[in-house]
Design a protein around this motif. Structure first.
Motif, mmCIF file in Angstrom:
data_model
loop_
_atom_site.group_PDB
_atom_site.id
_atom_site.type_symbol
_atom_site.label_atom_id
_atom_site.label_comp_id
_atom_site.label_asym_id
_atom_site.label_seq_id
_atom_site.Cartn_x
_atom_site.Cartn_y
_atom_site.Cartn_z
ATOM 1 N N UNK A 35 0.857 -1.204 0.000
ATOM 2 C CA UNK A 35 0.000 0.000 0.000
ATOM 3 C C UNK A 35 0.887 1.246 0.000
ATOM 4 N N UNK A 36 1.936 1.185 0.794
ATOM 5 C CA UNK A 36 2.858 2.314 0.859
ATOM 6 C C UNK A 36 3.487 2.582 -0.520
ATOM 7 N N UNK A 37 3.898 1.536 -1.166
ATOM 8 C CA UNK A 37 4.508 1.666 -2.488
ATOM 9 C C UNK A 37 3.509 2.287 -3.477
ATOM 10 N N UNK A 38 2.292 1.801 -3.411
ATOM 11 C CA UNK A 38 1.212 2.307 -4.275
ATOM 12 C C UNK A 38 0.988 3.797 -4.017
ATOM 13 N N UNK A 39 0.904 4.119 -2.746
ATOM 14 C CA UNK A 39 0.659 5.493 -2.328
ATOM 15 C C UNK A 39 1.784 6.411 -2.830
ATOM 16 N N UNK A 40 3.025 5.930 -2.720
ATOM 17 C CA UNK A 40 4.169 6.728 -3.194
ATOM 18 C C UNK A 40 4.070 6.965 -4.700
ATOM 19 N N UNK B 88 5.972 4.766 13.108
ATOM 20 C CA UNK B 88 6.305 5.917 12.274
ATOM 21 C C UNK B 88 5.091 6.417 11.478
ATOM 22 N N UNK B 89 5.198 7.650 11.018
ATOM 23 C CA UNK B 89 4.072 8.276 10.318
ATOM 24 C C UNK B 89 3.639 7.508 9.068
ATOM 25 N N UNK B 90 4.626 7.021 8.309
ATOM 26 C CA UNK B 90 4.282 6.290 7.075
ATOM 27 C C UNK B 90 3.377 5.104 7.406
ATOM 28 N N UNK B 91 3.691 4.486 8.547
ATOM 29 C CA UNK B 91 2.907 3.321 8.964
ATOM 30 C C UNK B 91 1.483 3.746 9.323
ATOM 31 N N UNK B 92 1.400 4.811 10.128
ATOM 32 C CA UNK B 92 0.079 5.278 10.551
ATOM 33 C C UNK B 92 -0.764 5.637 9.326
ATOM 34 N N UNK B 93 -0.094 6.213 8.326
ATOM 35 C CA UNK B 93 -0.812 6.637 7.130
ATOM 36 C C UNK B 93 -1.435 5.450 6.378
ATOM 37 N N UNK B 94 -0.657 4.393 6.185
ATOM 38 C CA UNK B 94 -1.227 3.268 5.433
ATOM 39 C C UNK B 94 -2.295 2.523 6.237
ATOM 40 N N UNK B 95 -2.081 2.430 7.545
ATOM 41 C CA UNK B 95 -3.105 1.775 8.369
ATOM 42 C C UNK B 95 -4.402 2.600 8.324
ATOM 43 N N UNK B 96 -4.217 3.894 8.355
ATOM 44 C CA UNK B 96 -5.371 4.813 8.276
ATOM 45 C C UNK B 96 -6.151 4.588 6.971
ATOM 46 N N UNK B 97 -5.426 4.427 5.889
ATOM 47 C CA UNK B 97 -6.106 4.204 4.606
ATOM 48 C C UNK B 97 -7.037 2.984 4.699
ATOM 49 N N UNK B 98 -6.528 1.919 5.310
ATOM 50 C CA UNK B 98 -7.355 0.712 5.452
ATOM 51 C C UNK B 98 -8.523 1.008 6.390
#
Ligand code: OAK
Length: 829
Positions: free
Chosen positions: A581-586, A731-741
């Protein structure tokens, strides 16, 4: 035998061998005869499946010859034998493996060709024998191959489940389970032995009888079920030896029960009997936690009792003094599932052979060895005393007696430390009084093995700390391994030929140390080019499979990044998906011009979740919704694809592993006892992205940490990190992807809530948040390496070159020398 006779026999073997190998016409006739007479199809019209059957029966004939010769030879030599007891064997397909090990693959392929069939297509007709769940079961299959190849006098014993591991169906992204009717179309690889059968008894009462001034216990059982043997020959490679895997099936006993028939209720009496067959009906699909179910306990005892009757009968053929038992027999218990065998051997020696307790105990404790395959306390078997006492009343008494004597001994050593005594007791007091099968096994066995160096450390420091402090010399480890026959020669024939060409010999197939010889050619541009070519061909095959399954076209220039194994929270498929998800988001947030720099990836995930394991099932669904989004996003194209491969099994692994570039092993450090998937990838020249857990630590020592992509907390850091609880901020990147879900970016917002909850600060037991940043760094390092193809190939060749230590041949040699005390017994012709 006289020299003359020996020479004659040898000549005949030589003749038969040459005849078989060179006379394609006889092979064809053999296949056709089986099509006509065994399968009963016309030899003029038959399809691929019938060709598979005819071919398999023909190959089976060759197997049976070797298997008979081997057993006649074992009988004559009477060496110490190993009996490998396991409730699970994950054998997969047999045809290709058999013809390769017998050394007649090309001959059969030619013969088939002349009949208008293609060997690969015919071999694809075979279903998997999936009589096991995962790591532990596949390990047994690899070890059987090594035992046969290294000529050890060994027998495997297991259960012939009517239904193997469930088939995984994916419907709208959810896992459904379907029964595996693997026997519906017959199984050419087994031989039913109607005359090898034993009664197995259950229930009833224990009474005391006086015999010659002594009181002895007599078990009066209440139910008898018959165990019938099904034999599965296991051929070694480069040897004539073929050993036996004997699986038991339950059949109604034919002991005539007058009473039920005389009541006149003939139909019901028969139906009751038929219920006996349910014992070996189905494999339990949970490899996570132990549940005290009566049927499961029945399976265990059914298996143990039948196997021991068979083993003791064979021993008695040539021996009449049980003091010789430990010199002639080694009993390996694969995890605690067969550990009732300990109580059963005691019962036979004390109640039936009338040995006194201490002599019986001395014998019993010298025959058994035990390997544990987990670090998870929930997975350790605890059998409720009520259940055991009802089903096997005499065994419960025996276990109590063993425990009583152990507790007395322990008190004399450690004094009145009641906490420690109660932790070490075989009997667990508490809401449900239970028997701890691991404690029973440790108390009885002289050697307890772990499956990797790290695993042994964890056993010493955590899982079995009290026992380690008492008996440090008992605890050892044997690093797991996989067989290069199946995982390279059978499944990756192109790589196999390439290796043989560059090493100038095929001997590495039996002597895996030779693989290190690839190191001297690692910089040779010719080898690099050929190596790359082989990978490309394998990737193309995998891409075709993906397209057929899902309609998704993937680019062969992309990095094929794979995680295949059972779905478990600790194996962290969720970390992989969050990374995707992070890769996709980037990519989405990049300037279009920057997208050119992205290394294209095909992410492949496969694995089954235990049917009752909710969180694991949600992880599968998440994978599907994320895939749906990414794969249909026009902005993304070939830069990122996510594919879930359904119904992961041994055959799927054989296809996927050779076609992967990168493979992921993400367990939270301290959770994977060993892991064997990583070894298969390593042998096939895939690079590993992994945590320093289980066998990965030893792989690191063999191929070098700079030859893989490592990340994450270390085993010894994990407990302190957990202590930090909610103060350990993700970390923030983690919170961001979890938030998306969580916010429903991929839909199913409510459904994924409980999954997201497991990732909250303070609840993130498996430390996904903590490891996320270093995971992304390792992924970035993999990307950077991939764009330097020469470097990648270099690392790939060194991976294969460094994989020798992880052959099951090595593991088995260690067990043979240091645990079982057995010697090779090679059938001379
Ligand atoms: C399954 C049921 C109960 C206990 C253990 C297992 C199991 O499959 N364990 C796995 O065994 C493999 C072979 O030793 C290891 O490589 C895996 O790490 C371990 O999880």
């Amino acid at each position: 035998e006289s020299g003359e006779r020996k020479a004659k026999v040898e000549k005949m073997f030589g003749f038969m061998d040459a005849f078989l190998k060179n006379d394609s016409f006889s092979l064809q006739k053999d296949i056709l005869d089986h099509v006509e007479y065994t399968v009963a199809r016309s030899r003029f019209i038959f399809d691929d499946f019938e060709a598979y059957q005819g071919l398999s029966y023909s190959v089976r004939d060759r197997l049976i010859e070797r298997w008979h010769d081997t057993h006649r030879y074992f009988k004559k030599k009477d060496p110490k034998r190993l009996y490998f007891l396991s409730l699970e064997f994950l054998m997969g397909r047999s045809l290709s493996n058999s013809v390769i090990n017998l050394g007649i693959r090309d001959q059969y392929a030619d013969a088939l060709n002349q009949l208008g069939f293609e060997f690969e297509v015919v071999a694809e007709q075979e279903g998997d024998a999936a009589l096991g769940n995962g790591g532990l079961a596949r390990l047994c299959a690899c070890q059987m191959d090594s035992l046969a190849t290294l000529d050890y006098p060994a027998w495997g014993y297991g259960l012939r489940y009517q239904y193997g591991l469930f088939r995984q169906i994916i419907l709208d992204g959810f896992q459904l389970e379907e029964p595996d009717y693997w026997l519906n179309f017959g199984n050419p690889w087994e031989i039913e032995r109607v005359h090898v059968s034993y009664p197995v008894k259950f229930y009833g009462t224990v009474e005391e009888e006086g015999i010659q001034g002594q009181t002895i216990k007599v078990w009066i059982p209440g139910e008898t079920v018959e165990a019938v043997a099904y034999d599965n020959p296991i051929p070694g490679y480069g040897t004539r030896n073929a050993i036996n895997l004997r699986l038991w099936a339950a059949k109604p006993s034919d002991q005539y029960d007058m009473e039920s028939y005389n009541t006149g209720d003939y139909i019901n009496a028969i139906m009751d009997r038929q219920k006996a067959e349910t014992i070996s009906n189905v494999l339990y699909p949970d490899d996570r936690s132990y549940q005290g179910k009566e049927l499961r306990l029945k399976q265990h005892y059914f298996f143990v009792s039948a196997s021991l009757q068979d083993i003791i009968r064979r021993f008695r053929d040539d021996h009449n003094n049980f003091d010789e038992f430990p010199e002639k027999v080694a009993l390996q218990i694969n995890d605690t599932h067969p550990s009732l065998a300990i109580a059963e051997v005691m019962r036979v020696l004390v109640d039936e052979e009338h040995l006194d307790w201490s002599r019986a105990w001395d014998i019993t404790s010298r025959v058994f060895s035990f390997t544990t395959h987990t670090v998870h306390v929930e997975a350790l078997e605890k059998i409720p005393v009520d259940l055991l006492g009802n089903l096997l009343p005499r065994h419960l008494q025996i276990i109590y007696e063993i425990n009583y004597k152990f507790m007395e001994e322990l008190k004399s050593m450690i004094g009145q430390d009641y906490d420690r005594l109660s932790r070490m007791s075989i009997v667990e007091e508490g809401a449900v009084k239970s028997i701890r099968m691991a404690n029973l096994s440790i108390v009885c066995c002289q050697i307890v093995n772990g499956v990797s160096k790290v695993h042994l450390d964890l056993l010493k420091e955590r899982v079995f700390k009290d026992f380690y402090e008492l008996w440090p010399q008992k605890f050892q480890y044997k690093t797991n391994g996989v067989t290069q026959r199946r995982w390279v020669v059978v499944s990756n024939p192109n790589l196999s030929s390439l290796i043989s060409k560059w090493l100038g010999t095929e001997s590495w197939i039996r002597n895996v140390d030779l693989l290190a010889g690839l190191r001297q050619h690692v910089s040779d541009p010719d080898l690099q080019r050929e190596w790359k070519m082989v990978k490309k061909v394998n990737k193309a095959r995998l891409a075709e499979y993906i397209e057929t399954l899902s309609g998704i076209k993937v680019s062969l220039d992309a990095m094929f990044d794979v995680q295949i194994k059972r779905i478990h929270e600790y194996k962290r498929q969720l970390l992989n998906i969050l990374g995707i998800i992070h890769r996709y988001d980037c990519i989405k947030n990049m300037e279009t011009s920057d997208r050119r720099k992205v290394v294209p990836r095909v992410c492949i995930i496969g694995g089954k979740a235990a049917p009752g394991y909710d969180i694991a099932k949600k992880i599968i669904k998440l994978c599907h919704v994320v895939a749906e989004k990414i794969n249909n996003d026009a902005d993304i194209g070939d830069l990122l694809k996510l594919v879930f491969i359904p119904d992961y099994n041994v055959s799927v692994a054989e296809l996927v592993i050779p076609g992967s570039d990168l493979s992921q092993h993400l367990s939270t450090a301290g959770h994977e006892a060993s892991g064997t998937g990583s070894m298969k990838f390593l042998m096939n020249g895939c690079l590993l992205l992994a945590t320093a857990d289980g066998a990965i630590v030893e792989i690191m020592e063999e191929v070098g940490a700079d030859n893989m992509f490592l990340f994450g907390a270390k085993v010894n850091e994990v407990p302190a990190l957990r202590e930090k609880g909610a103060s350990l901020k993700a970390p923030l990147q983690f919170l961001r992807v979890v938030r998306m879900v969580r916010d429903g970016y991929f839909g199913f917002k409510d459904y994924f809530k409980s999954l997201c909850d497991t990732l909250e600060d303070g609840k993130d037991f498996y430390l996904l948040g903590y490891d996320f940043a270093s995971y992304l760094e390792a992924q970035a390092a993999a990307d950077r390496t991939f764009v330097d193809p020469e470097k990648w190939i270099h690392m790939s060749i060194l991976s294969t070159a460094g994989s020798g230590k992880f052959s099951s041949d090595k593991t088995i040699e260690e067990y043979a020398k240091h645990t079982w005390g057995i010697e090779p017994c090679k059938c001379p012709f």
